[in-house]
Design a protein around this motif. Structure first.
Motif, PDB file in Angstrom:
ATOM      1  N   ARG A  12       0.836  -1.209   0.000  1.00 11.87           N
ATOM      2  CA  ARG A  12       0.000   0.000   0.000  1.00 11.87           C
ATOM      3  C   ARG A  12       0.867   1.254   0.000  1.00 11.87           C
ATOM      4  O   ARG A  12       2.040   1.198   0.377  1.00 11.87           O
ATOM      5  N   ASN A  13       0.204   2.366  -0.316  1.00 16.47           N
ATOM      6  CA  ASN A  13       0.858   3.680  -0.301  1.00 16.47           C
ATOM      7  C   ASN A  13       0.058   4.679   0.521  1.00 16.47           C
ATOM      8  O   ASN A  13      -1.167   4.628   0.532  1.00 16.47           O
ATOM      9  N   VAL A  14       0.786   5.602   1.134  1.00 16.40           N
ATOM     10  CA  VAL A  14       0.160   6.829   1.625  1.00 16.40           C
ATOM     11  C   VAL A  14       0.711   7.965   0.766  1.00 16.40           C
ATOM     12  O   VAL A  14       1.927   8.222   0.766  1.00 16.40           O
ATOM     13  N   ILE A  15      -0.179   8.591   0.016  1.00 14.81           N
ATOM     14  CA  ILE A  15       0.244   9.638  -0.919  1.00 14.81           C
ATOM     15  C   ILE A  15       0.036  10.993  -0.247  1.00 14.81           C
ATOM     16  O   ILE A  15      -1.051  11.292   0.271  1.00 14.81           O
ATOM     17  N   VAL A  16       1.098  11.776  -0.227  1.00 17.48           N
ATOM     18  CA  VAL A  16       1.099  13.066   0.465  1.00 17.48           C
ATOM     19  C   VAL A  16       1.082  14.172  -0.590  1.00 17.48           C
ATOM     20  O   VAL A  16       1.863  14.117  -1.566  1.00 17.48           O
TER      21      VAL A  16
ATOM     22  N   VAL B 115      -2.938  12.294   2.225  1.00 21.42           N
ATOM     23  CA  VAL B 115      -2.792  13.479   3.085  1.00 21.42           C
ATOM     24  C   VAL B 115      -2.857  14.695   2.158  1.00 21.42           C
ATOM     25  O   VAL B 115      -2.050  14.788   1.226  1.00 21.42           O
ATOM     26  N   VAL B 116      -3.803  15.586   2.426  1.00 21.92           N
ATOM     27  CA  VAL B 116      -4.042  16.707   1.507  1.00 21.92           C
ATOM     28  C   VAL B 116      -3.552  18.028   2.095  1.00 21.92           C
ATOM     29  O   VAL B 116      -3.219  18.117   3.283  1.00 21.92           O
ATOM     30  N   THR B 117      -3.555  19.044   1.236  1.00 20.68           N
ATOM     31  CA  THR B 117      -3.352  20.428   1.674  1.00 20.68           C
ATOM     32  C   THR B 117      -4.631  21.186   1.361  1.00 20.68           C
ATOM     33  O   THR B 117      -5.126  21.105   0.230  1.00 20.68           O
ATOM     34  N   ILE B 118      -5.167  21.880   2.369  1.00 21.07           N
ATOM     35  CA  ILE B 118      -6.428  22.598   2.153  1.00 21.07           C
ATOM     36  C   ILE B 118      -6.341  24.027   2.678  1.00 21.07           C
ATOM     37  O   ILE B 118      -5.445  24.354   3.458  1.00 21.07           O
ATOM     38  N   LYS B 119      -7.303  24.819   2.230  1.00 21.09           N
ATOM     39  CA  LYS B 119      -7.403  26.200   2.703  1.00 21.09           C
ATOM     40  C   LYS B 119      -8.665  26.341   3.541  1.00 21.09           C
ATOM     41  O   LYS B 119      -9.572  25.514   3.456  1.00 21.09           O
ATOM     42  N   ARG B 120      -8.763  27.441   4.274  1.00 24.37           N
ATOM     43  CA  ARG B 120      -9.855  27.538   5.253  1.00 24.37           C
ATOM     44  C   ARG B 120     -11.243  27.605   4.610  1.00 24.37           C
ATOM     45  O   ARG B 120     -12.217  27.220   5.223  1.00 24.37           O
ATOM     46  N   GLY B 121     -11.345  28.034   3.344  1.00 24.91           N
ATOM     47  CA  GLY B 121     -12.664  28.162   2.716  1.00 24.91           C
ATOM     48  C   GLY B 121     -13.323  26.846   2.332  1.00 24.91           C
ATOM     49  O   GLY B 121     -14.475  26.840   1.902  1.00 24.91           O
ATOM     50  N   ILE B 122     -12.644  25.746   2.497  1.00 27.43           N
ATOM     51  CA  ILE B 122     -13.166  24.467   1.984  1.00 27.43           C
ATOM     52  C   ILE B 122     -14.492  24.092   2.658  1.00 27.43           C
ATOM     53  O   ILE B 122     -14.675  24.322   3.858  1.00 27.43           O
TER      54      ILE B 122
ATOM     55  N   VAL C 167      -4.141  16.137   6.932  1.00 24.44           N
ATOM     56  CA  VAL C 167      -3.768  17.372   6.228  1.00 24.44           C
ATOM     57  C   VAL C 167      -2.304  17.664   6.508  1.00 24.44           C
ATOM     58  O   VAL C 167      -1.774  17.306   7.565  1.00 24.44           O
ATOM     59  N   ARG C 168      -1.675  18.337   5.569  1.00 22.08           N
ATOM     60  CA  ARG C 168      -0.256  18.664   5.725  1.00 22.08           C
ATOM     61  C   ARG C 168      -0.095  20.165   5.936  1.00 22.08           C
ATOM     62  O   ARG C 168      -0.619  20.973   5.156  1.00 22.08           O
TER      63      ARG C 168
ATOM     64  N   HIS D 153      -5.492  13.314  10.957  1.00 16.83           N
ATOM     65  CA  HIS D 153      -4.342  13.833  11.702  1.00 16.83           C
ATOM     66  C   HIS D 153      -3.667  14.950  10.904  1.00 16.83           C
ATOM     67  O   HIS D 153      -4.023  15.207   9.749  1.00 16.83           O
ATOM     68  N   VAL D 154      -2.696  15.586  11.549  1.00 19.26           N
ATOM     69  CA  VAL D 154      -1.938  16.677  10.923  1.00 19.26           C
ATOM     70  C   VAL D 154      -0.510  16.199  10.675  1.00 19.26           C
ATOM     71  O   VAL D 154       0.143  15.662  11.572  1.00 19.26           O
ATOM     72  N   VAL D 155      -0.045  16.389   9.446  1.00 19.77           N
ATOM     73  CA  VAL D 155       1.352  16.105   9.103  1.00 19.77           C
ATOM     74  C   VAL D 155       2.085  17.442   9.049  1.00 19.77           C
ATOM     75  O   VAL D 155       1.602  18.384   8.418  1.00 19.77           O
ATOM     76  N   ILE D 156       3.216  17.540   9.732  1.00 21.66           N
ATOM     77  CA  ILE D 156       3.959  18.808   9.745  1.00 21.66           C
ATOM     78  C   ILE D 156       5.340  18.599   9.129  1.00 21.66           C
ATOM     79  O   ILE D 156       5.987  17.579   9.348  1.00 21.66           O
ATOM     80  N   TYR D 157       5.750  19.589   8.327  1.00 21.84           N
ATOM     81  CA  TYR D 157       7.084  19.552   7.722  1.00 21.84           C
ATOM     82  C   TYR D 157       7.798  20.843   8.103  1.00 21.84           C
ATOM     83  O   TYR D 157       7.304  21.943   7.824  1.00 21.84           O
ATOM     84  N   PHE D 158       8.921  20.694   8.776  1.00 19.11           N
ATOM     85  CA  PHE D 158       9.675  21.865   9.245  1.00 19.11           C
ATOM     86  C   PHE D 158      11.142  21.481   9.354  1.00 19.11           C
ATOM     87  O   PHE D 158      11.494  20.302   9.262  1.00 19.11           O
ATOM     88  N   GLU D 159      11.988  22.468   9.560  1.00 15.97           N
ATOM     89  CA  GLU D 159      13.421  22.225   9.730  1.00 15.97           C
ATOM     90  C   GLU D 159      13.789  22.361  11.204  1.00 15.97           C
ATOM     91  O   GLU D 159      13.191  23.161  11.927  1.00 15.97           O
TER      92      GLU D 159
END
Ligand SMILES: O=C(O)c1cc(C(=O)O)oc(=O)c1
Length: 312
Positions: free
Chosen positions: A71-75, A101-108, A124-125, A154-160
């Motif tokens: 299986r895959n999880v597509i981000v 895992v999607v990226t969305i904006k507040r108007g959705i 969401v990412r 859940h929330v996926v976060i990407y940061f340094e």
């Protein structure tokens, strides 16, 4: 239509990955990968920071089968902004073998969120890597987190790593499971026992809802060697970091190929050899089963994980 021109210096994914030596456990999940376009069908976002090669759902599913994943999880990749059409199309074509895992904006709308859920979206990412995205106000992200929490996502976060202190209060107030991409990008030139990585371990230790992907050694490594030409001991400088996370938090780690590997600058790894990196960071069959099967199933296919765990 204008021809699509890739970002100068763009590296395409490896054309002929080897077969891994590691025999993956049955039901293994590649829990971090992307689709790009194809651009002619699913245009890249106007606000994108790079223009990639195409990397279609069919090519992703062929890689899954070749490497031995089930299986895959597509981000959602940042080059598609908040237009998740390519990802949703891939989920719908996967026969239930992919979640997203999607990226969305507040108007959705609630209806759009529900359609995504039915297609297999479970997260969401939120991206804080400045070279990849423009800034999104924290109140917008908080509002999104509260809405998707109700769907059980859940929330996926990407940061340094250097940005963790500043983001700490925001991250630790999130109401859902929180999954960190690529271990929060540690600087592996610094000691694994040093203060920067200690803060990341503290983040996970003090917050039982925080998980980490122990992925992307090819991005993090400073000294290699590269996963090319049969190298079975690739990216040795990343091993102590990833192994520390796997051994301390075996039930909260995920692994993914990161195919098609956006924005790599100096080489494109052989994905088969990336799989062969796994035993260096998860040395026992039990750790490998948790990392590759039990944990991603619990997060992305909880109904199946619960049924499998129920007494017969
Ligand atoms: O480090 C990166 O460049 C990168 C980019 C993206 C993306 O553009 O979505 O995703 C990743 O997982 C990693």
């Amino acid at each position: 239509m204008e021809p699509i021109v890739k970002t100068p210096g763009w590296l395409d994914w490896h054309p002929a990955p080897s077969k891994p030596r590691l025999q993956l456990p049955p039901g293994a999940v590649d829990a971090h990968c992307h689709v790009f376009g194809p651009g002619a069908q699913f245009p890249f976002a106007p606000e994108r920071k790079y223009t990639p090669c195409d990397a279609s759902k069919a090519q992703l599913f062929a890689l899954r089968d070749h490497l031995g994943f089930a299986r895959n999880v597509i981000v959602q990749a940042t080059c598609h902004g908040a237009d998740n059409s390519a990802l949703l199309d891939a989920l719908q074509s996967s026969g239930g073998k992919a979640r997203g895992v999607v990226t969305i904006k507040r108007g959705i709308s609630d209806e759009a969120l529900w359609r995504m859920h039915e297609a297999g979206v479970r997260g969401v990412r939120f991206n804080f890597v400045k070279r990849l995205v423009d800034f999104t106000p924290k109140d917008e992200l908080q509002e999104i987190a509260a809405r998707i929490a109700r769907l059980g996502w859940h929330v996926v976060i990407y940061f340094e790593a250097a940005d963790l202190p500043e983001l700490w209060d925001f991250f630790t107030a999130l109401p859902t499971t929180v999954v960190v991409d690529h271990m929060g990008r540690p600087d592996v030139g610094k000691p694994v026992d040093g203060p920067e990585f200690a803060l990341f371990l503290k983040f996970m230790r003090e917050h039982g809802n925080v998980w980490s992907k122990v992925s992307c050694p090819e991005r993090l490594s400073l000294t290699g060697p590269r996963a090319l030409d049969g190298e079975q001991n690739a990216y040795r400088d990343v091993v102590p970091f990833a192994r520390r996370v796997v051994e301390e938090f075996p039930d909260r780690v995920l692994w993914g190929t990161d195919w098609p590997h956006p924005n790599l600058k100096d080489h494109m790894p052989d994905d088969g050899l990336l799989v062969d990196f796994i035993p260096h960071i998860a040395p026992t069959p039990e750790l490998q089963r948790k990392l590759l099967v039990d944990n991603p199933m619990r997060l992305y296919w909880p109904e199946e994980a619960a049924a499998a765990a129920a007494p017969q």
